[in-house]
Design a protein around this motif. Sequence first.
Motif, PDB file in Angstrom:
ATOM      1  N   PRO A 278       0.819  -1.239   0.000  1.00  0.00           N
ATOM      2  CA  PRO A 278       0.000   0.000   0.000  1.00  0.00           C
ATOM      3  C   PRO A 278       0.838   1.268   0.000  1.00  0.00           C
ATOM      4  O   PRO A 278       0.514   2.228  -0.703  1.00  0.00           O
ATOM      5  N   LEU A 279       1.921   1.291   0.772  1.00  0.00           N
ATOM      6  CA  LEU A 279       2.776   2.476   0.817  1.00  0.00           C
ATOM      7  C   LEU A 279       3.501   2.682  -0.504  1.00  0.00           C
ATOM      8  O   LEU A 279       3.565   3.808  -1.017  1.00  0.00           O
ATOM      9  N   LEU A 280       4.040   1.617  -1.081  1.00  0.00           N
ATOM     10  CA  LEU A 280       4.753   1.743  -2.356  1.00  0.00           C
ATOM     11  C   LEU A 280       3.803   2.143  -3.479  1.00  0.00           C
ATOM     12  O   LEU A 280       4.182   2.910  -4.372  1.00  0.00           O
ATOM     13  N   ALA A 281       2.562   1.647  -3.442  1.00  0.00           N
ATOM     14  CA  ALA A 281       1.586   2.037  -4.460  1.00  0.00           C
ATOM     15  C   ALA A 281       1.257   3.517  -4.371  1.00  0.00           C
ATOM     16  O   ALA A 281       1.150   4.214  -5.393  1.00  0.00           O
ATOM     17  N   ALA A 282       1.127   4.025  -3.148  1.00  0.00           N
ATOM     18  CA  ALA A 282       0.850   5.456  -2.979  1.00  0.00           C
ATOM     19  C   ALA A 282       2.038   6.306  -3.412  1.00  0.00           C
ATOM     20  O   ALA A 282       1.869   7.385  -3.988  1.00  0.00           O
ATOM     21  N   LEU A 283       3.255   5.826  -3.155  1.00  0.00           N
ATOM     22  CA  LEU A 283       4.452   6.591  -3.521  1.00  0.00           C
ATOM     23  C   LEU A 283       4.678   6.601  -5.024  1.00  0.00           C
ATOM     24  O   LEU A 283       5.091   7.616  -5.593  1.00  0.00           O
ATOM     25  N   GLU A 322      13.858  -6.576  -3.794  1.00  0.00           N
ATOM     26  CA  GLU A 322      13.070  -5.736  -4.692  1.00  0.00           C
ATOM     27  C   GLU A 322      12.365  -4.611  -3.929  1.00  0.00           C
ATOM     28  O   GLU A 322      12.308  -3.474  -4.399  1.00  0.00           O
ATOM     29  N   THR A 323      11.823  -4.921  -2.764  1.00  0.00           N
ATOM     30  CA  THR A 323      11.134  -3.892  -1.981  1.00  0.00           C
ATOM     31  C   THR A 323      12.100  -2.796  -1.554  1.00  0.00           C
ATOM     32  O   THR A 323      11.778  -1.605  -1.623  1.00  0.00           O
ATOM     33  N   TYR A 324      13.296  -3.194  -1.131  1.00  0.00           N
ATOM     34  CA  TYR A 324      14.281  -2.199  -0.688  1.00  0.00           C
ATOM     35  C   TYR A 324      14.695  -1.293  -1.850  1.00  0.00           C
ATOM     36  O   TYR A 324      14.811  -0.071  -1.673  1.00  0.00           O
ATOM     37  N   LYS A 325      14.897  -1.863  -3.003  1.00  0.00           N
ATOM     38  CA  LYS A 325      15.292  -1.042  -4.155  1.00  0.00           C
ATOM     39  C   LYS A 325      14.176  -0.093  -4.561  1.00  0.00           C
ATOM     40  O   LYS A 325      14.455   1.047  -4.966  1.00  0.00           O
ATOM     41  N   ARG A 326      12.923  -0.526  -4.457  1.00  0.00           N
ATOM     42  CA  ARG A 326      11.811   0.356  -4.791  1.00  0.00           C
ATOM     43  C   ARG A 326      11.694   1.500  -3.790  1.00  0.00           C
ATOM     44  O   ARG A 326      11.437   2.652  -4.160  1.00  0.00           O
ATOM     45  N   VAL A 328      14.162   2.786  -1.948  1.00  0.00           N
ATOM     46  CA  VAL A 328      15.280   3.701  -2.165  1.00  0.00           C
ATOM     47  C   VAL A 328      15.053   4.536  -3.423  1.00  0.00           C
ATOM     48  O   VAL A 328      15.364   5.744  -3.459  1.00  0.00           O
ATOM     49  N   ALA A 329      14.494   3.931  -4.458  1.00  0.00           N
ATOM     50  CA  ALA A 329      14.259   4.657  -5.707  1.00  0.00           C
ATOM     51  C   ALA A 329      13.276   5.807  -5.511  1.00  0.00           C
ATOM     52  O   ALA A 329      13.501   6.922  -6.005  1.00  0.00           O
ATOM     53  N   VAL A 330      12.185   5.567  -4.781  1.00  0.00           N
ATOM     54  CA  VAL A 330      11.207   6.645  -4.567  1.00  0.00           C
ATOM     55  C   VAL A 330      11.764   7.704  -3.617  1.00  0.00           C
ATOM     56  O   VAL A 330      11.378   8.874  -3.694  1.00  0.00           O
ATOM     57  N   CYS A 331      12.671   7.324  -2.728  1.00  0.00           N
ATOM     58  CA  CYS A 331      13.281   8.325  -1.837  1.00  0.00           C
ATOM     59  C   CYS A 331      14.260   9.214  -2.587  1.00  0.00           C
ATOM     60  O   CYS A 331      14.348  10.419  -2.314  1.00  0.00           O
ATOM     61  N   LEU A 332      14.998   8.642  -3.518  1.00  0.00           N
ATOM     62  CA  LEU A 332      16.007   9.415  -4.235  1.00  0.00           C
ATOM     63  C   LEU A 332      15.420  10.262  -5.352  1.00  0.00           C
ATOM     64  O   LEU A 332      16.076  11.193  -5.825  1.00  0.00           O
ATOM     65  N   ARG A 333      14.193   9.960  -5.768  1.00  0.00           N
ATOM     66  CA  ARG A 333      13.603  10.687  -6.899  1.00  0.00           C
ATOM     67  C   ARG A 333      13.499  12.193  -6.645  1.00  0.00           C
ATOM     68  O   ARG A 333      13.933  12.987  -7.493  1.00  0.00           O
ATOM     69  N   PRO A 334      12.953  12.670  -5.517  1.00  0.00           N
ATOM     70  CA  PRO A 334      12.902  14.133  -5.300  1.00  0.00           C
ATOM     71  C   PRO A 334      14.286  14.763  -5.192  1.00  0.00           C
ATOM     72  O   PRO A 334      14.493  15.896  -5.643  1.00  0.00           O
ATOM     73  N   LEU A 335      15.245  14.050  -4.585  1.00  0.00           N
ATOM     74  CA  LEU A 335      16.592  14.605  -4.451  1.00  0.00           C
ATOM     75  C   LEU A 335      17.283  14.699  -5.802  1.00  0.00           C
ATOM     76  O   LEU A 335      17.994  15.674  -6.074  1.00  0.00           O
ATOM     77  N   GLU A 336      17.087  13.700  -6.662  1.00  0.00           N
ATOM     78  CA  GLU A 336      17.656  13.763  -8.004  1.00  0.00           C
ATOM     79  C   GLU A 336      17.039  14.904  -8.802  1.00  0.00           C
ATOM     80  O   GLU A 336      17.728  15.605  -9.562  1.00  0.00           O
ATOM     81  N   HIS A 337      15.737  15.102  -8.618  1.00  0.00           N
ATOM     82  CA  HIS A 337      15.055  16.211  -9.307  1.00  0.00           C
ATOM     83  C   HIS A 337      15.599  17.554  -8.831  1.00  0.00           C
ATOM     84  O   HIS A 337      15.842  18.462  -9.643  1.00  0.00           O
ATOM     85  N   LEU A 338      15.839  17.693  -7.524  1.00  0.00           N
ATOM     86  CA  LEU A 338      16.372  18.943  -6.980  1.00  0.00           C
ATOM     87  C   LEU A 338      17.776  19.206  -7.517  1.00  0.00           C
ATOM     88  O   LEU A 338      18.091  20.334  -7.930  1.00  0.00           O
ATOM     89  N   ALA A 339      18.635  18.184  -7.522  1.00  0.00           N
ATOM     90  CA  ALA A 339      20.004  18.365  -8.013  1.00  0.00           C
ATOM     91  C   ALA A 339      20.017  18.723  -9.493  1.00  0.00           C
ATOM     92  O   ALA A 339      20.780  19.603  -9.924  1.00  0.00           O
ATOM     93  N   SER A 340      19.173  18.051 -10.290  1.00  0.00           N
ATOM     94  CA  SER A 340      19.144  18.336 -11.729  1.00  0.00           C
ATOM     95  C   SER A 340      18.635  19.743 -12.009  1.00  0.00           C
ATOM     96  O   SER A 340      19.206  20.471 -12.832  1.00  0.00           O
ATOM     97  N   LYS A 341      17.550  20.153 -11.330  1.00  0.00           N
ATOM     98  CA  LYS A 341      16.987  21.480 -11.559  1.00  0.00           C
ATOM     99  C   LYS A 341      17.945  22.579 -11.116  1.00  0.00           C
ATOM    100  O   LYS A 341      18.096  23.603 -11.795  1.00  0.00           O
ATOM    101  N   LEU A 342      18.599  22.380  -9.977  1.00  0.00           N
ATOM    102  CA  LEU A 342      19.573  23.376  -9.532  1.00  0.00           C
ATOM    103  C   LEU A 342      20.750  23.448 -10.494  1.00  0.00           C
ATOM    104  O   LEU A 342      21.273  24.539 -10.764  1.00  0.00           O
ATOM    105  N   GLY A 343      21.178  22.287 -11.004  1.00  0.00           N
ATOM    106  CA  GLY A 343      22.266  22.291 -11.974  1.00  0.00           C
ATOM    107  C   GLY A 343      21.905  23.043 -13.239  1.00  0.00           C
ATOM    108  O   GLY A 343      22.708  23.817 -13.770  1.00  0.00           O
ATOM    109  N   GLU A 344      20.667  22.845 -13.735  1.00  0.00           N
ATOM    110  CA  GLU A 344      20.225  23.570 -14.925  1.00  0.00           C
ATOM    111  C   GLU A 344      20.147  25.069 -14.650  1.00  0.00           C
ATOM    112  O   GLU A 344      20.534  25.891 -15.491  1.00  0.00           O
TER     113      GLU A 344
END
Length: 538
Positions: A278-283, A322-326, A328-344
């Motif tokens: 349920p948590l991963l589906a919401a994320l 698989e659950t751990y990788k999912r 971590v992936a949803v946790c890193l997504r906003p941080l990757e977006h912030l780094a990319s946008k700031l870099g641009e």
Amino acid sequence: MSSTDIIVKNRFLGFLIWQWIHSTAIFIIFKTIFLLPFITANPFTPSLVGCLAFLAFHLTLLLFSASVFIVASPQPDRAASPLEIALGLVRLVLTSSESTPDFRHRAKISLSFVLLVTSCALSGFVSVVSLCWANSDAFDGVLGLIGRVGLKGFACGLLYGLYYVFKKRWVLEFPIIQRPLFFSFKMGLPSAIRQALKLSSVAYLFSTLLVVFLPDQFKSHRTVGKFIVEQVIFYIGSFAVFLCWELSHHLHQVLHTKRFVFAPPKGSAAAETNPSEPLLAALEESTLGSLLQYLAYLDLCMVCENNVDTWRRAAFFEETGETYKRVVAVCLRPLEHLASKLGEGLESCSVDNSNQLSHQLRSPTDSGPDSKFYESFNHFQLCVWSARAVASLTAHSHKEDRFGVAQLSGSNAAVISTLLSCLLAVEMFMGKKTNLPSPHHLMGPAGIKWATPNTRREAVRGIINKKKGGPLHSKAYSMADILRTSVYCIVSAFHDEMLASAKSGVLDKDWVISSKPHYGTRELLLQKLRLFLDFRAI
């Protein structure tokens, strides 16, 4: 409608129920106590007029509540200005080209603001008249009541709507400490009463100026005593309406920012087989920037940081990984977006600084790099929860990961690299020195050390100095502190392993990704990580 979307719908329905209860109590208390000395008829005797006034009062509050729910957002989205909307319409008519999704989104936000201000004005008109309806004799009949009190109530609602929009009270602010609903609502009662007193006083002075523009048949030509009674009745009625609005606003904030547990009941079959779904589906399936996504990240952060739901955190370290990788992936997504946008934004800032002609020829409606930085920090709260959650989860994996899925999947290196890359981008935006040049890099043939100006840093420093003390400045420094704390959390848990890797010369292979980071270089990330290992990163 999915099961996750029903969460927000149920919260809005609960908000309407509680809003009806406290507004009914305010209506009855003010009618039977505060306005009792000015009522000639028995207020406890039911009548058709009284029932219609009560119904109209609640219908306008329902309109106000629906408008607040439509406008409310967990992030401070930027609305389109009237000039941008006009130019967009002209461009659409002349060129017949479709507008960009960003412009449509911002135009929709602007229209929702107009809806909120309009609904506040209408609600103020009807609500104040409904509260003062039994006192129509004090206003020279029904015509005087609607003409003078109704117009003043309209002005009060218009002023409150503009205040609500420009003070950004529509942004949902999640509390640092989650408390029970009743306690949170009780804590906001004194501030709501004080705010209603201030707003009703300002709105009373503002609305009395409109009486000058009324026709003569709507103006009061009564004695001084009756004029004072009229003003007292209107002030009491307007204060009651403002109090209802303030309590509705506070109740809306409390109900919609309370943590929701995205997990099956403990002991059920779903809790035994797949408690994280349920948590991963919401994320993963929720819309970017939606309230549902914010509630999911809040729940994930509390699971990773606290030891209350350890069975849910233990489920992240299941054998397949698989659950751990999912997670971590949803946790890193906003941080990757912030780094990319700031870099641009930093790249465009350095280009604009070197090309003064393009900077001078930019149109007035062009957002420029300054607004790009604002857009980068729109998801500030998500980035905070993501950094805290992924750092706590990685630190807990040192003792709780029985199968070693965090290390074998390469998630530890991805987490460290993303946190460091995001930290470098934020520090660069703050104008701090982020590169660590080697001694021979700047040495001339005669052994003289030459200084190379960093035009990008100087350009960014000019922007951040202009905004010093503003929300962008505070968010950048807060984000940098949170990222440093997150990296130190992981370094403290794996300090011995990192020191062993550094001595054997494989620190970059074990803790830095092999691909290009979202900001900076692998060498810069490795040097930054060594500073954290020596506890010298500040």
